[in-house]
Write an enzyme that holds these catalytic residues in place. Structure first.
Site, PDB file in Angstrom:
ATOM      1  N   SER A 119      36.305 -87.084  -6.653  1.00  0.00           N
ATOM      2  CA  SER A 119      37.184 -86.845  -5.126  1.00  0.00           C
ATOM      3  C   SER A 119      37.929 -87.956  -4.833  1.00  0.00           C
ATOM      4  O   SER A 119      38.513 -88.121  -3.862  1.00  0.00           O
ATOM      5  CB  SER A 119      35.732 -87.133  -4.224  1.00  0.00           C
ATOM      6  OG  SER A 119      34.778 -86.121  -4.368  1.00  0.00           O
ATOM      7  N   GLU A 152      43.166 -79.400  -5.905  1.00  0.00           N
ATOM      8  CA  GLU A 152      44.112 -80.181  -5.880  1.00  0.00           C
ATOM      9  C   GLU A 152      44.606 -80.614  -7.412  1.00  0.00           C
ATOM     10  O   GLU A 152      43.288 -80.959  -8.241  1.00  0.00           O
ATOM     11  CB  GLU A 152      43.726 -81.818  -5.161  1.00  0.00           C
ATOM     12  CG  GLU A 152      43.876 -81.794  -3.890  1.00  0.00           C
ATOM     13  CD  GLU A 152      43.495 -83.030  -3.135  1.00  0.00           C
ATOM     14  OE1 GLU A 152      44.169 -83.754  -2.642  1.00  0.00           O
ATOM     15  OE2 GLU A 152      42.275 -83.382  -3.203  1.00  0.00           O
ATOM     16  N   ASN A 190      40.819 -85.845   0.760  1.00  0.00           N
ATOM     17  CA  ASN A 190      39.758 -87.025   0.926  1.00  0.00           C
ATOM     18  C   ASN A 190      40.365 -88.188   1.919  1.00  0.00           C
ATOM     19  O   ASN A 190      39.578 -88.944   2.467  1.00  0.00           O
ATOM     20  CB  ASN A 190      39.041 -87.307  -0.023  1.00  0.00           C
ATOM     21  CG  ASN A 190      37.900 -86.311  -0.447  1.00  0.00           C
ATOM     22  OD1 ASN A 190      37.523 -85.477   0.572  1.00  0.00           O
ATOM     23  ND2 ASN A 190      37.570 -85.944  -1.656  1.00  0.00           N
TER      24      ASN A 190
HETATM   25  C1  LIG Z   1      34.300 -84.067  -0.785  1.00  0.00           C
HETATM   26  C2  LIG Z   1      35.588 -83.609  -1.640  1.00  0.00           C
HETATM   27  O1  LIG Z   1      35.909 -84.006  -2.490  1.00  0.00           O
HETATM   28  C3  LIG Z   1      36.464 -82.354  -1.146  1.00  0.00           C
HETATM   29  C4  LIG Z   1      35.602 -81.396  -0.325  1.00  0.00           C
HETATM   30  O2  LIG Z   1      35.066 -80.328  -0.846  1.00  0.00           O
HETATM   31  S1  LIG Z   1      35.640 -81.541   1.395  1.00  0.00           S
HETATM   32  C5  LIG Z   1      34.651 -80.230   2.205  1.00  0.00           C
HETATM   33  C6  LIG Z   1      35.595 -79.158   2.142  1.00  0.00           C
HETATM   34  N1  LIG Z   1      34.713 -77.752   2.733  1.00  0.00           N
HETATM   35  C7  LIG Z   1      34.548 -77.643   4.217  1.00  0.00           C
HETATM   36  O3  LIG Z   1      35.264 -78.530   4.922  1.00  0.00           O
HETATM   37  C8  LIG Z   1      33.840 -76.681   4.491  1.00  0.00           C
HETATM   38  C9  LIG Z   1      33.752 -76.613   5.916  1.00  0.00           C
HETATM   39  N2  LIG Z   1      32.855 -75.286   6.196  1.00  0.00           N
HETATM   40  C10 LIG Z   1      33.279 -74.086   6.266  1.00  0.00           C
HETATM   41  O4  LIG Z   1      34.475 -73.632   5.688  1.00  0.00           O
HETATM   42  C11 LIG Z   1      32.226 -73.100   6.418  1.00  0.00           C
HETATM   43  O5  LIG Z   1      31.081 -73.440   7.324  1.00  0.00           O
HETATM   44  C12 LIG Z   1      31.495 -72.379   5.167  1.00  0.00           C
HETATM   45  C13 LIG Z   1      32.466 -71.497   4.495  1.00  0.00           C
HETATM   46  C14 LIG Z   1      30.825 -73.318   4.320  1.00  0.00           C
HETATM   47  C15 LIG Z   1      30.295 -71.334   5.790  1.00  0.00           C
HETATM   48  O6  LIG Z   1      30.871 -70.557   6.723  1.00  0.00           O
HETATM   49  P1  LIG Z   1      29.899 -69.847   7.620  1.00  0.00           P
HETATM   50  O7  LIG Z   1      30.744 -69.013   8.742  1.00  0.00           O
HETATM   51  O8  LIG Z   1      28.892 -70.826   8.263  1.00  0.00           O
HETATM   52  O9  LIG Z   1      29.053 -69.128   6.809  1.00  0.00           O
HETATM   53  P2  LIG Z   1      28.878 -67.501   6.431  1.00  0.00           P
HETATM   54  O10 LIG Z   1      29.625 -66.569   7.480  1.00  0.00           O
HETATM   55  O11 LIG Z   1      27.554 -67.419   5.997  1.00  0.00           O
HETATM   56  O12 LIG Z   1      29.923 -67.746   5.252  1.00  0.00           O
HETATM   57  C16 LIG Z   1      31.201 -67.585   5.087  1.00  0.00           C
HETATM   58  C17 LIG Z   1      31.742 -67.199   3.677  1.00  0.00           C
HETATM   59  O13 LIG Z   1      31.241 -68.123   2.685  1.00  0.00           O
HETATM   60  C18 LIG Z   1      30.558 -67.758   1.785  1.00  0.00           C
HETATM   61  N3  LIG Z   1      29.504 -68.704   1.369  1.00  0.00           N
HETATM   62  C19 LIG Z   1      28.953 -69.775   2.498  1.00  0.00           C
HETATM   63  N4  LIG Z   1      28.285 -70.618   1.605  1.00  0.00           N
HETATM   64  C20 LIG Z   1      28.503 -70.268   0.290  1.00  0.00           C
HETATM   65  C21 LIG Z   1      28.163 -70.970  -0.988  1.00  0.00           C
HETATM   66  N5  LIG Z   1      27.615 -72.087  -0.993  1.00  0.00           N
HETATM   67  N6  LIG Z   1      28.431 -70.444  -1.987  1.00  0.00           N
HETATM   68  C22 LIG Z   1      29.183 -69.159  -2.104  1.00  0.00           C
HETATM   69  N7  LIG Z   1      29.642 -68.674  -0.892  1.00  0.00           N
HETATM   70  C23 LIG Z   1      29.212 -69.226   0.032  1.00  0.00           C
HETATM   71  C24 LIG Z   1      29.804 -66.645   2.347  1.00  0.00           C
HETATM   72  O14 LIG Z   1      29.405 -65.291   1.554  1.00  0.00           O
HETATM   73  C25 LIG Z   1      30.944 -65.954   3.281  1.00  0.00           C
HETATM   74  O15 LIG Z   1      31.862 -65.041   2.540  1.00  0.00           O
HETATM   75  P3  LIG Z   1      32.758 -63.996   3.046  1.00  0.00           P
HETATM   76  O16 LIG Z   1      33.402 -64.490   4.290  1.00  0.00           O
HETATM   77  O17 LIG Z   1      33.721 -63.859   1.785  1.00  0.00           O
HETATM   78  O18 LIG Z   1      31.851 -62.674   3.609  1.00  0.00           O
HETATM   79  N1  LIG Z   2      30.089 -82.624  -3.062  1.00  0.00           N
HETATM   80  C1  LIG Z   2      31.364 -82.319  -2.640  1.00  0.00           C
HETATM   81  O1  LIG Z   2      31.523 -81.762  -1.600  1.00  0.00           O
HETATM   82  C2  LIG Z   2      32.343 -82.698  -3.568  1.00  0.00           C
HETATM   83  C3  LIG Z   2      32.095 -83.129  -4.676  1.00  0.00           C
HETATM   84  N2  LIG Z   2      33.260 -83.538  -5.635  1.00  0.00           N
HETATM   85  C4  LIG Z   2      33.094 -84.433  -6.780  1.00  0.00           C
HETATM   86  O2  LIG Z   2      32.218 -83.779  -7.833  1.00  0.00           O
HETATM   87  C5  LIG Z   2      31.656 -84.584  -8.606  1.00  0.00           C
HETATM   88  C6  LIG Z   2      30.064 -83.933  -8.598  1.00  0.00           C
HETATM   89  O3  LIG Z   2      29.691 -83.890  -6.996  1.00  0.00           O
HETATM   90  P1  LIG Z   2      28.287 -83.065  -6.648  1.00  0.00           P
HETATM   91  O4  LIG Z   2      28.363 -81.910  -7.574  1.00  0.00           O
HETATM   92  O5  LIG Z   2      28.529 -83.003  -5.366  1.00  0.00           O
HETATM   93  O6  LIG Z   2      27.287 -84.162  -7.080  1.00  0.00           O
HETATM   94  P2  LIG Z   2      25.380 -83.821  -7.175  1.00  0.00           P
HETATM   95  O7  LIG Z   2      24.917 -85.013  -6.963  1.00  0.00           O
HETATM   96  O8  LIG Z   2      25.308 -82.568  -6.676  1.00  0.00           O
HETATM   97  O9  LIG Z   2      25.689 -83.571  -8.702  1.00  0.00           O
HETATM   98  C7  LIG Z   2      25.941 -84.399  -9.671  1.00  0.00           C
HETATM   99  C8  LIG Z   2      25.328 -83.936 -11.111  1.00  0.00           C
HETATM  100  O10 LIG Z   2      25.867 -84.637 -12.221  1.00  0.00           O
HETATM  101  C9  LIG Z   2      24.667 -84.994 -12.893  1.00  0.00           C
HETATM  102  N3  LIG Z   2      24.989 -86.251 -13.893  1.00  0.00           N
HETATM  103  C10 LIG Z   2      24.618 -87.327 -13.344  1.00  0.00           C
HETATM  104  N4  LIG Z   2      25.220 -88.048 -14.801  1.00  0.00           N
HETATM  105  C11 LIG Z   2      25.405 -87.360 -15.618  1.00  0.00           C
HETATM  106  C12 LIG Z   2      25.552 -87.352 -17.115  1.00  0.00           C
HETATM  107  N5  LIG Z   2      25.942 -88.508 -17.440  1.00  0.00           N
HETATM  108  N6  LIG Z   2      26.078 -86.128 -17.668  1.00  0.00           N
HETATM  109  C13 LIG Z   2      25.733 -85.121 -17.174  1.00  0.00           C
HETATM  110  N7  LIG Z   2      25.396 -84.783 -15.868  1.00  0.00           N
HETATM  111  C14 LIG Z   2      25.361 -85.855 -15.213  1.00  0.00           C
HETATM  112  C15 LIG Z   2      23.696 -85.362 -12.005  1.00  0.00           C
HETATM  113  O11 LIG Z   2      22.208 -85.277 -12.645  1.00  0.00           O
HETATM  114  P3  LIG Z   2      21.185 -86.497 -11.932  1.00  0.00           P
HETATM  115  O12 LIG Z   2      21.054 -85.806 -10.457  1.00  0.00           O
HETATM  116  O13 LIG Z   2      19.685 -85.975 -12.701  1.00  0.00           O
HETATM  117  O14 LIG Z   2      21.377 -87.680 -12.128  1.00  0.00           O
HETATM  118  C16 LIG Z   2      23.701 -83.914 -10.924  1.00  0.00           C
HETATM  119  O15 LIG Z   2      23.029 -82.864 -11.531  1.00  0.00           O
HETATM  120  C17 LIG Z   2      31.706 -85.898  -8.142  1.00  0.00           C
HETATM  121  O16 LIG Z   2      32.333 -86.579  -8.843  1.00  0.00           O
HETATM  122  C18 LIG Z   2      32.208 -85.487  -6.752  1.00  0.00           C
HETATM  123  O17 LIG Z   2      32.858 -86.645  -5.889  1.00  0.00           O
HETATM  124  C19 LIG Z   2      34.433 -82.806  -5.489  1.00  0.00           C
HETATM  125  C20 LIG Z   2      34.689 -82.112  -4.382  1.00  0.00           C
HETATM  126  C21 LIG Z   2      33.585 -81.960  -3.353  1.00  0.00           C
END
Ligand SMILES: CC(=O)CC(=O)SCCNC(=O)CCNC(=O)[C@H](O)C(C)(C)COP(=O)(O)OP(=O)(O)OC[C@H]1O[C@@H](n2cnc3c(N)ncnc32)[C@H](O)[C@@H]1OP(=O)(O)O
Ligand SMILES: NC(=O)C1=CN([C@@H]2O[C@H](COP(=O)(O)OP(=O)(O)OC[C@H]3O[C@@H](n4cnc5c(N)ncnc54)[C@H](OP(=O)(O)O)[C@@H]3O)[C@@H](O)[C@H]2O)C=CC1
Length: 291
Positions: A119, A152, A190
């Site tokens: 991320s 991305e 992010n």
């Molecule tokens: C941290 C990083 O590095 C980068 C990141 O990822 S940052 C995070 C980016 N993500 C966001 O910002 C998510 C924001 N939230 C949302 O967009 C919505 O709340 C959400 C899509 C997660 C759920 O939406 P919702 O309206 O509350 O739920 P719901 O109506 O049950 O689901 C909407 C759709 O998502 C699907 N869905 C929800 N959660 C799901 C999951 N975990 N896996 C698969 N499908 C899922 C549902 O099946 C539904 O699909 P359709 O529209 O095709 O029918």
């Molecule tokens: N969460 C998010 O919304 C997003 C996350 N990311 C990125 O994706 C990556 C994973 O995030 P996320 O899935 O949320 O994290 P989680 O904590 O859900 O999962 C990480 C997994 O990796 C496992 N793990 C740790 N060390 C090792 C290793 N050496 N070999 C294999 N598996 C290992 C962990 O096991 P254990 O728990 O046993 O340590 C755990 O099952 C991170 O780099 C995060 O920044 C990117 C986009 C969105």
């Protein structure tokens, strides 16, 4: 090089989502985690998410079993070495990711492309540790992977055109949309999203609003699908803190200082939805604020 076999490292929330969409698109996937129980839980989660897609008419019932049949699991990292592409999606800690790429090196075939779903971390730095920086890239999916349209693409300083082009083909085959981000801390999504989440936590920390009111404000006042604290719990508070730390140290600007309350929640192990408690407590029938 045409990519057909893909290894995914880490079976957490991102790893299972990535394996899911790859298998639906017809790739042969090997999902690896250090923890066998994690792998079982990931397969169960993928099955449940595929069921949801079948119920909503997004995929056919037979596609569900075909997709599940394309995913193998393993706790042995070297088994991924024969893959055309590896997507690392383990915990957001540079040392963990570096060790994975170090340990993979002896078993890789020469043409394998390495990618990381990080991320925030430097792609160039991670690539520089491998002996194949030309075949290394950032491939950053969004959570939840089966739903979110964006990926991305982040080139390191040495990433070749062939590697970039091969990854664009993968994103197209998944039916997702690629954007290109330069290799700077936390890339595009992010860099913008995480300071907003951090500011929401400061808003809570300073008593400007309650957890529920802060989330309600951004949902009803700015049309965000989730409030920022709910979204932080959804992403994982450990991941949010790791990203803020990379922004803070990488850009050396106090505006990226992680909120002390975020640090405290992570220290308490309240990492969000994945452990049942973060800003909200998810252990009852409905989420309620933790404090
Ligand atoms: C941290 C990083 O590095 C980068 C990141 O990822 S940052 C995070 C980016 N993500 C966001 O910002 C998510 C924001 N939230 C949302 O967009 C919505 O709340 C959400 C899509 C997660 C759920 O939406 P919702 O309206 O509350 O739920 P719901 O109506 O049950 O689901 C909407 C759709 O998502 C699907 N869905 C929800 N959660 C799901 C999951 N975990 N896996 C698969 N499908 C899922 C549902 O099946 C539904 O699909 P359709 O529209 O095709 O029918
Ligand atoms: N969460 C998010 O919304 C997003 C996350 N990311 C990125 O994706 C990556 C994973 O995030 P996320 O899935 O949320 O994290 P989680 O904590 O859900 O999962 C990480 C997994 O990796 C496992 N793990 C740790 N060390 C090792 C290793 N050496 N070999 C294999 N598996 C290992 C962990 O096991 P254990 O728990 O046993 O340590 C755990 O099952 C991170 O780099 C995060 O920044 C990117 C986009 C969105």
């Amino acid at each position: 090089m045409a990519i057909e076999t893909i290894g995914v490292v880490g079976a957490g929330q991102m790893g299972n989502g990535i394996a899911h969409v790859l298998a639906v698109a017809g790739y042969d996937v090997t999902l690896m985690d250090v923890d066998a129980e994690r792998l079982e839980a990931a397969i169960a989660r993928i099955g449940a998410n595929l069921d949801r897609q079948v119920a909503r008419g997004k995929i056919e019932h037979e596609d569900r079993s075909l997709a599940l049949g394309r995913i193998r699991t393993t706790v042995s990292l070297p088994e991924l070495g024969a893959s055309d592409l590896i997507i690392e999606a383990a915990t957001e800690k540079e040392a963990v990711k570096q060790k994975i790429f170090d340990d993979l090196a002896p078993s890789l075939k020469p043409e394998t492309i390495l990618t990381t779903n990080t991320s925030s971390l430097s792609i160039t730095r991670l690539a520089g540790r491998t002996k194949r920086p030309e075949q290394f890239m950032g491939l950053h999916f969004m959570n939840p992977v089966p739903v979110m349209q964006l990926v991305e693409l982040i080139r390191g300083i040495a990433t070749s055109k062939e590697t970039f082009d091969a990854l664009q083909v993968v994103v197209q085959r998944l039916g997702k949309t690629a954007v290109v981000a330069e290799d700077f801390p936390a890339f595009i999504v992010n860099r913008i999203l995480m300071p907003m989440i951090n500011e929401a936590i400061y808003t809570l920390h300073e008593g400007v609003g309650s957890i529920v009111d802060i989330d309600q404000s951004m949902k009803l006042g700015a049309n965000h699908p989730m409030g920022p604290l709910e979204l932080a719990d959804f992403i994982g508070l450990d991941t949010c803190l790791a990203i803020m730390n990379v922004l803070h140290s990488g850009l050396a600007d106090t505006k990226y200082r992680p909120c002390p309350l975020l640090v405290k929640y992570v220290e308490a192990g309240w990492l969000g939805r994945k452990v049942g408690r973060g800003f909200y407590d998810y252990r009852g029938e409905m989420p309620v604020p933790s404090r």
